[in-house]
Write a protein that holds these residues in place. Structure first.
Motif, PDB file in Angstrom:
ATOM      1  N   ASN A  33     -33.602  44.400 -10.471  1.00  0.00           N
ATOM      2  CA  ASN A  33     -34.238  43.148 -10.867  1.00  0.00           C
ATOM      3  C   ASN A  33     -33.483  41.985 -10.249  1.00  0.00           C
ATOM      4  O   ASN A  33     -32.344  42.130  -9.780  1.00  0.00           O
ATOM      5  CB  ASN A  33     -34.275  43.027 -12.391  1.00  0.00           C
ATOM      6  CG  ASN A  33     -32.892  42.922 -13.000  1.00  0.00           C
ATOM      7  OD1 ASN A  33     -32.334  41.827 -13.118  1.00  0.00           O
ATOM      8  ND2 ASN A  33     -32.296  44.068 -13.374  1.00  0.00           N
ATOM      9  N   GLU A  53     -38.303  47.692  -5.135  1.00  0.00           N
ATOM     10  CA  GLU A  53     -38.772  46.660  -6.046  1.00  0.00           C
ATOM     11  C   GLU A  53     -38.485  45.291  -5.459  1.00  0.00           C
ATOM     12  O   GLU A  53     -37.353  45.007  -5.063  1.00  0.00           O
ATOM     13  CB  GLU A  53     -38.095  46.786  -7.422  1.00  0.00           C
ATOM     14  CG  GLU A  53     -38.803  47.748  -8.342  1.00  0.00           C
ATOM     15  CD  GLU A  53     -37.866  48.768  -8.957  1.00  0.00           C
ATOM     16  OE1 GLU A  53     -38.328  49.567  -9.783  1.00  0.00           O
ATOM     17  OE2 GLU A  53     -36.690  48.793  -8.589  1.00  0.00           O
ATOM     18  N   THR A  77     -33.407  48.705 -14.553  1.00  0.00           N
ATOM     19  CA  THR A  77     -33.836  48.974 -13.186  1.00  0.00           C
ATOM     20  C   THR A  77     -33.524  47.757 -12.313  1.00  0.00           C
ATOM     21  O   THR A  77     -33.096  46.711 -12.800  1.00  0.00           O
ATOM     22  CB  THR A  77     -35.331  49.297 -13.140  1.00  0.00           C
ATOM     23  OG1 THR A  77     -36.058  48.229 -13.761  1.00  0.00           O
ATOM     24  CG2 THR A  77     -35.625  50.584 -13.887  1.00  0.00           C
ATOM     25  N   LEU A  80     -41.219  40.660 -11.116  1.00  0.00           N
ATOM     26  CA  LEU A  80     -40.923  41.873 -10.351  1.00  0.00           C
ATOM     27  C   LEU A  80     -42.208  42.558  -9.917  1.00  0.00           C
ATOM     28  O   LEU A  80     -43.187  42.613 -10.666  1.00  0.00           O
ATOM     29  CB  LEU A  80     -40.066  42.821 -11.192  1.00  0.00           C
ATOM     30  CG  LEU A  80     -39.640  44.151 -10.552  1.00  0.00           C
ATOM     31  CD1 LEU A  80     -38.226  44.516 -10.994  1.00  0.00           C
ATOM     32  CD2 LEU A  80     -40.591  45.273 -10.951  1.00  0.00           C
ATOM     33  N   HIS A  81     -42.185  43.085  -8.712  1.00  0.00           N
ATOM     34  CA  HIS A  81     -43.272  43.927  -8.216  1.00  0.00           C
ATOM     35  C   HIS A  81     -42.700  45.288  -7.855  1.00  0.00           C
ATOM     36  O   HIS A  81     -41.780  45.383  -7.029  1.00  0.00           O
ATOM     37  CB  HIS A  81     -43.933  43.308  -6.977  1.00  0.00           C
ATOM     38  CG  HIS A  81     -44.840  44.269  -6.268  1.00  0.00           C
ATOM     39  ND1 HIS A  81     -46.077  44.618  -6.746  1.00  0.00           N
ATOM     40  CD2 HIS A  81     -44.666  44.967  -5.107  1.00  0.00           C
ATOM     41  CE1 HIS A  81     -46.641  45.485  -5.929  1.00  0.00           C
ATOM     42  NE2 HIS A  81     -45.813  45.725  -4.922  1.00  0.00           N
ATOM     43  N   SER A  82     -43.223  46.343  -8.492  1.00  0.00           N
ATOM     44  CA  SER A  82     -42.766  47.701  -8.217  1.00  0.00           C
ATOM     45  C   SER A  82     -43.621  48.349  -7.127  1.00  0.00           C
ATOM     46  O   SER A  82     -44.845  48.164  -7.096  1.00  0.00           O
ATOM     47  CB  SER A  82     -42.833  48.544  -9.488  1.00  0.00           C
ATOM     48  OG  SER A  82     -42.533  49.896  -9.200  1.00  0.00           O
TER      49      SER A  82
END
Length: 345
Positions: free
Chosen positions: A303, A16, A301, A33-35
């Motif tokens: 971050n 992430e 998660t 955020l980019h997953s």
């Protein structure tokens, strides 16, 4: 009196990419955020080289985005995840932080990813007071930690084999579920009977606060081989597995609180978003009379909000000049110390 600080946080430890801005007086100003889930799905797990390349593409645009969303604040420092994690991925965030620090004449600090998770509930309005016991449950870590203050951590127990998140993912793979396996297994478990299989509750009959999930995984494997190939049978296995994990974690948390004479429990990490675990811990808290604190699901998660927060709390340790792009694949949590009170230089 601590000076006001406005910290840019950068997270790139695994799959992430994230950026955030935290103001010591106003709180979290912006986060993004980019997953990489879709990128790694075909491989059934994280591919380190692909993760690093995607961080290169995505991290700087995320930084620019949060600066704009926060109203282009006057930054006082930059915090990035130094470790633990995938070295290549960590080096992307470290290099971007070092470059931005040099170009903007801002001090930079590499922070501990797990410290971010431990302190993430402090992003919430009902932030817990010190001391507390923290259950840190994620894909790579299962820890019980006594937290007496920032940098004052005592490891109470840990997994002797797989982390609980890994156990979820591996059992999901046995059941033929997609990636990431943990959320998929939890969704399937909602359809099943939680007492369909008498799976073991690992190490509950032994003293101490360590965990082990290898025997539970073996029990799931044997159940999968013996079960009919139907969704109902898979749901029963998933539900029984999830319940065994939850029972184990709840019992160990209660034991840790009693052993450390603490009355507050913090739950952090990706598995901390599991609804069954949250409900069971809330029930136990009501029964035993301790308070329980969760970060919101988006901060369970990985971050950057938690990284910016730690940067703010450790702003006195930031250094100006040409910052080295440091990364640590392994970094024991108990090697951290309280923030050093000194002026930024």
């Amino acid at each position: 009196m601590q000076r006001k600080n406005v910290i840019l946080g950068i997270e790139s430890s695994c799959d992430e990419s994230a950026a955030a801005i935290y103001d010591s007086e106003r709180g979290l100003l912006a986060h993004a955020l980019h997953s990489q889930v879709a990128l790694h799905a075909d491989y059934g797990g994280v591919v380190p080289e692909l993760a690093s390349r995607d961080h290169i593409r995505k991290t700087l645009p995320l930084v620019e985005r949060v600066i704009a969303e926060a109203g282009t604040p006057e930054l006082t420092g930059i915090a990035y995840t130094r470790g633990p994690g995938l070295v290549g991925a960590l080096l992307v965030g470290a290099s971007i932080a070092a470059g931005l620090g040099m170009s903007r004449n801002l001090p930079v600090l590499g922070v501990h990813h797990m410290e971010g998770h431990l302190l993430s509930p402090m992003l919430e309005d009902d932030a817990p007071d010190f001391p507390f016991v923290a259950l840190l449950v994620s894909g790579g870590h299962t820890l019980l930690v006594k937290v007496d203050g920032v940098g004052r951590y005592r490891l109470l127990g840990q997994s002797l084999d797989d982390a609980v998140g890994e156990a979820f993912d591996k059992c999901a793979k046995m059941l033929g579920l997609g990636y990431p396996g943990g959320p998929a297994l939890a969704a399937l478990a909602a359809e099943g009977r939680r007492d369909a299989h008498a799976f073991p509750r690992p190490m509950l009959k032994r003293p101490g606060l360590d965990f082990s999930f290898s025997g539970l995984k073996t029990a799931v494997m044997l159940a999968v081989k013996a079960a009919p190939d139907t969704r109902a049978a898979a749901a029963d296995i998933a539900a029984s597995f999830e319940q065994a994990v939850v029972d184990t974690l709840v019992a160990k948390c209660a034991r840790a609180l009693k052993a450390s004479d603490a009355r507050r429990l913090v739950v952090a990490g990706g598995v901390g978003a599991n609804r069954c675990l949250r409900a069971a811990l809330a029930d136990r808290a009501a029964r035993d009379g301790f308070s329980i604190h969760f970060p919101r699901a988006e901060f369970c998660t990985d971050n950057a909000a938690m990284i910016a927060l730690v940067g703010s709390l450790r702003a006195s340790e930031m250094k100006r000049g040409i910052a080295p792009a440091e990364a640590a694949a392994r970094w024991p949590l108990d090697t951290l110390e309280p923030p050093v009170a000194r002026s930024v230089a």
